[in-house]
Design a protein around this motif. Structure first.
Motif, PDB file in Angstrom:
ATOM      1  N   ILE A  90      23.045  92.948  42.069  1.00  0.00           N
ATOM      2  CA  ILE A  90      23.219  91.766  42.905  1.00  0.00           C
ATOM      3  C   ILE A  90      24.487  92.051  43.705  1.00  0.00           C
ATOM      4  CG2 ILE A  90      23.710  89.310  42.940  1.00  0.00           C
ATOM      5  CD1 ILE A  90      22.261  89.141  40.236  1.00  0.00           C
ATOM      6  N   MET A  91      24.391  92.033  45.019  1.00  0.00           N
ATOM      7  CA  MET A  91      25.542  92.447  45.800  1.00  0.00           C
ATOM      8  C   MET A  91      26.007  91.362  46.757  1.00  0.00           C
ATOM      9  SD  MET A  91      26.086  96.033  47.503  1.00  0.00           S
ATOM     10  CE  MET A  91      27.588  96.567  48.217  1.00  0.00           C
ATOM     11  N   TRP A  92      27.321  91.286  46.902  1.00  0.00           N
ATOM     12  CA  TRP A  92      27.971  90.409  47.861  1.00  0.00           C
ATOM     13  C   TRP A  92      29.034  91.244  48.548  1.00  0.00           C
ATOM     14  CZ3 TRP A  92      33.204  89.282  47.979  1.00  0.00           C
ATOM     15  CH2 TRP A  92      33.603  88.239  48.816  1.00  0.00           C
ATOM     16  N   SER A  93      29.247  91.003  49.833  1.00  0.00           N
ATOM     17  CA  SER A  93      30.286  91.736  50.523  1.00  0.00           C
ATOM     18  C   SER A  93      30.868  90.910  51.656  1.00  0.00           C
ATOM     19  CB  SER A  93      29.732  93.077  50.992  1.00  0.00           C
ATOM     20  OG  SER A  93      29.625  93.232  52.321  1.00  0.00           O
ATOM     21  N   LYS A  94      32.121  91.216  51.976  1.00  0.00           N
ATOM     22  CA  LYS A  94      32.840  90.515  53.036  1.00  0.00           C
ATOM     23  C   LYS A  94      33.734  91.544  53.731  1.00  0.00           C
ATOM     24  CE  LYS A  94      34.629  86.693  54.892  1.00  0.00           C
ATOM     25  NZ  LYS A  94      33.958  85.722  55.670  1.00  0.00           N
ATOM     26  N   THR A  95      33.730  91.508  55.079  1.00  0.00           N
ATOM     27  CA  THR A  95      34.520  92.453  55.868  1.00  0.00           C
ATOM     28  C   THR A  95      35.483  91.702  56.775  1.00  0.00           C
ATOM     29  OG1 THR A  95      32.741  94.098  55.868  1.00  0.00           O
ATOM     30  CG2 THR A  95      34.395  94.307  57.601  1.00  0.00           C
ATOM     31  N   TYR A  96      36.674  92.241  56.902  1.00  0.00           N
ATOM     32  CA  TYR A  96      37.641  91.746  57.878  1.00  0.00           C
ATOM     33  C   TYR A  96      38.101  92.939  58.700  1.00  0.00           C
ATOM     34  CZ  TYR A  96      41.662  89.840  60.197  1.00  0.00           C
ATOM     35  OH  TYR A  96      42.544  89.445  61.173  1.00  0.00           O
ATOM     36  N   SER A  97      38.193  92.749  60.015  1.00  0.00           N
ATOM     37  CA  SER A  97      38.573  93.822  60.908  1.00  0.00           C
ATOM     38  C   SER A  97      39.525  93.298  61.973  1.00  0.00           C
ATOM     39  CB  SER A  97      37.307  94.389  61.559  1.00  0.00           C
ATOM     40  OG  SER A  97      37.628  95.415  62.460  1.00  0.00           O
ATOM     41  N   LYS A  98      40.508  94.130  62.335  1.00  0.00           N
ATOM     42  CA  LYS A  98      41.443  93.763  63.401  1.00  0.00           C
ATOM     43  C   LYS A  98      41.812  95.012  64.186  1.00  0.00           C
ATOM     44  CE  LYS A  98      45.572  91.527  64.779  1.00  0.00           C
ATOM     45  NZ  LYS A  98      46.448  90.434  64.563  1.00  0.00           N
ATOM     46  N   ARG A  99      41.861  94.853  65.512  1.00  0.00           N
ATOM     47  CA  ARG A  99      42.298  95.939  66.385  1.00  0.00           C
ATOM     48  C   ARG A  99      43.727  95.689  66.829  1.00  0.00           C
ATOM     49  NH1 ARG A  99      37.917  98.465  70.501  1.00  0.00           N
ATOM     50  NH2 ARG A  99      36.198  98.596  69.033  1.00  0.00           N
ATOM     51  N   VAL A 100      44.505  96.769  66.851  1.00  0.00           N
ATOM     52  CA  VAL A 100      45.882  96.700  67.320  1.00  0.00           C
ATOM     53  C   VAL A 100      46.120  97.865  68.280  1.00  0.00           C
ATOM     54  CG1 VAL A 100      46.829  95.545  65.287  1.00  0.00           C
ATOM     55  CG2 VAL A 100      46.716  98.017  65.327  1.00  0.00           C
ATOM     56  N   SER A 101      47.100  97.688  69.159  1.00  0.00           N
ATOM     57  CA  SER A 101      47.484  98.783  70.047  1.00  0.00           C
ATOM     58  C   SER A 101      48.910  99.193  69.709  1.00  0.00           C
ATOM     59  CB  SER A 101      47.359  98.351  71.514  1.00  0.00           C
ATOM     60  OG  SER A 101      48.161  97.218  71.754  1.00  0.00           O
ATOM     61  N   ASP A 102      49.296 100.365  70.149  1.00  0.00           N
ATOM     62  CA  ASP A 102      50.651 100.885  69.929  1.00  0.00           C
ATOM     63  C   ASP A 102      51.035 100.978  68.451  1.00  0.00           C
ATOM     64  OD1 ASP A 102      51.000 101.050  72.700  1.00  0.00           O
ATOM     65  OD2 ASP A 102      51.708  98.980  72.795  1.00  0.00           O
ATOM     66  N   LEU A 103      50.076 101.316  67.618  1.00  0.00           N
ATOM     67  CA  LEU A 103      50.358 101.520  66.198  1.00  0.00           C
ATOM     68  C   LEU A 103      49.580 102.753  65.737  1.00  0.00           C
ATOM     69  CD1 LEU A 103      51.765 100.526  63.621  1.00  0.00           C
ATOM     70  CD2 LEU A 103      49.757  99.112  63.184  1.00  0.00           C
ATOM     71  N   PRO A 104      50.277 103.856  65.474  1.00  0.00           N
ATOM     72  CA  PRO A 104      49.582 105.070  65.055  1.00  0.00           C
ATOM     73  C   PRO A 104      48.932 104.911  63.674  1.00  0.00           C
ATOM     74  CG  PRO A 104      51.894 105.525  65.607  1.00  0.00           C
ATOM     75  CD  PRO A 104      51.716 104.042  65.593  1.00  0.00           C
ATOM     76  N   ALA A 105      47.743 105.466  63.539  1.00  0.00           N
ATOM     77  CA  ALA A 105      47.020 105.425  62.260  1.00  0.00           C
ATOM     78  C   ALA A 105      47.860 106.038  61.140  1.00  0.00           C
ATOM     79  CB  ALA A 105      45.683 106.152  62.385  1.00  0.00           C
ATOM     80  N   GLU A 106      48.679 107.038  61.457  1.00  0.00           N
ATOM     81  CA  GLU A 106      49.495 107.710  60.435  1.00  0.00           C
ATOM     82  C   GLU A 106      50.466 106.737  59.775  1.00  0.00           C
ATOM     83  OE1 GLU A 106      49.437 108.848  63.744  1.00  0.00           O
ATOM     84  OE2 GLU A 106      47.809 110.251  63.328  1.00  0.00           O
ATOM     85  N   LYS A 107      51.009 105.822  60.546  1.00  0.00           N
ATOM     86  CA  LYS A 107      51.947 104.832  59.979  1.00  0.00           C
ATOM     87  C   LYS A 107      51.218 103.886  59.032  1.00  0.00           C
ATOM     88  CE  LYS A 107      55.922 105.100  62.520  1.00  0.00           C
ATOM     89  NZ  LYS A 107      57.256 104.971  62.034  1.00  0.00           N
TER      90      LYS A 107
END
Length: 147
Positions: A8-25
C-alpha cells in the motif's frame, strides 16, 4: 475475509527552483548529516555512521521524539540520494534530488511509504514530515547560501 495488499503506497513531493545557488553547495549541506540540527529546527541531533554512501546508516532524533535509524540506499553524488526508514509493517523512503536547469537549480524531495501498516505510519510520521518539506527546503537553501 479482508486481505491487505502487499504494497500500500502513499507519496508526497515538494519541489522548488532557485537561481544563483550551485548544486555543490546544496549537496554539501544535505550530506553533512551531523550538522542537520543546526539548520533544521525540528531535529535535535543527527549522526552519520561512516561516510555518506549507499549502505551506511545514520541516526536521527527529532525534537521530542526517539532516535530513528535510517539507511542510505543510493547516492548519485551531487545529484540525488535516497534513504530508508523501516517501521514495523512499513518502509518509508526519502528521495532527495537536485536537478540543474538552464535557469537554475530544482530541489525536489519525495517522501513515500509502503507496507501493510503504511496507513498507520503515514498518519504517525510521514504526513508530518511531508507537511514540513517546504520549510525544510527553505532552511536548506538558506544554509547553502550562508556557507
Amino acid at each position: 475475509v479482508f486481505l491487505f495488499p502487499e504494497r500500500i503506497m502513499w507519496s508526497k513531493t515538494y519541489s522548488k527552483r532557485v537561481s544563483d545557488l550551485p548544486a555543490e553547495k546544496v549537496w554539501e549541506v544535505w550530506t553533512d548529516i551531523n550538522r542537520w540540527h543546526i539548520w533544521q529546527p525540528d531535529i535535535e541531533s543527527a549522526e552519520l555512521d561512516g561516510e555518506f554512501k549507499a549502505g551506511n546508516t545514520f541516526r536521527l532524533k527529532p525534537k521530542g521524539g526517539s532516535w530513528v535509524s535510517i539507511r542510505i540506499l543510493e547516492v548519485e553524488p551531487g545529484h540525488q540520494f535516497t534513504d530508508l526508514t523501516c517501521f514495523p509493517g512499513a518502509r518509508m523512503y526519502g528521495c532527495h534530488e537536485f536537478i540543474v536547469h538552464g535557469d537554475g537549480l530544482e530541489i525536489r524531495t519525495t517522501m513515500s511509504i509502503e507496507g501493510f501498516l503504511s496507513f498507520l505510519w503515514r498518519k504517525m510520521v510521514a504526513e508530518k514530515i511531508a507537511h514540513g518539506m517546504a520549510a525544510q527546503t527553505e532552511a536548506l537553501i538558506e544554509e547553502a547560501k550562508r556557507i
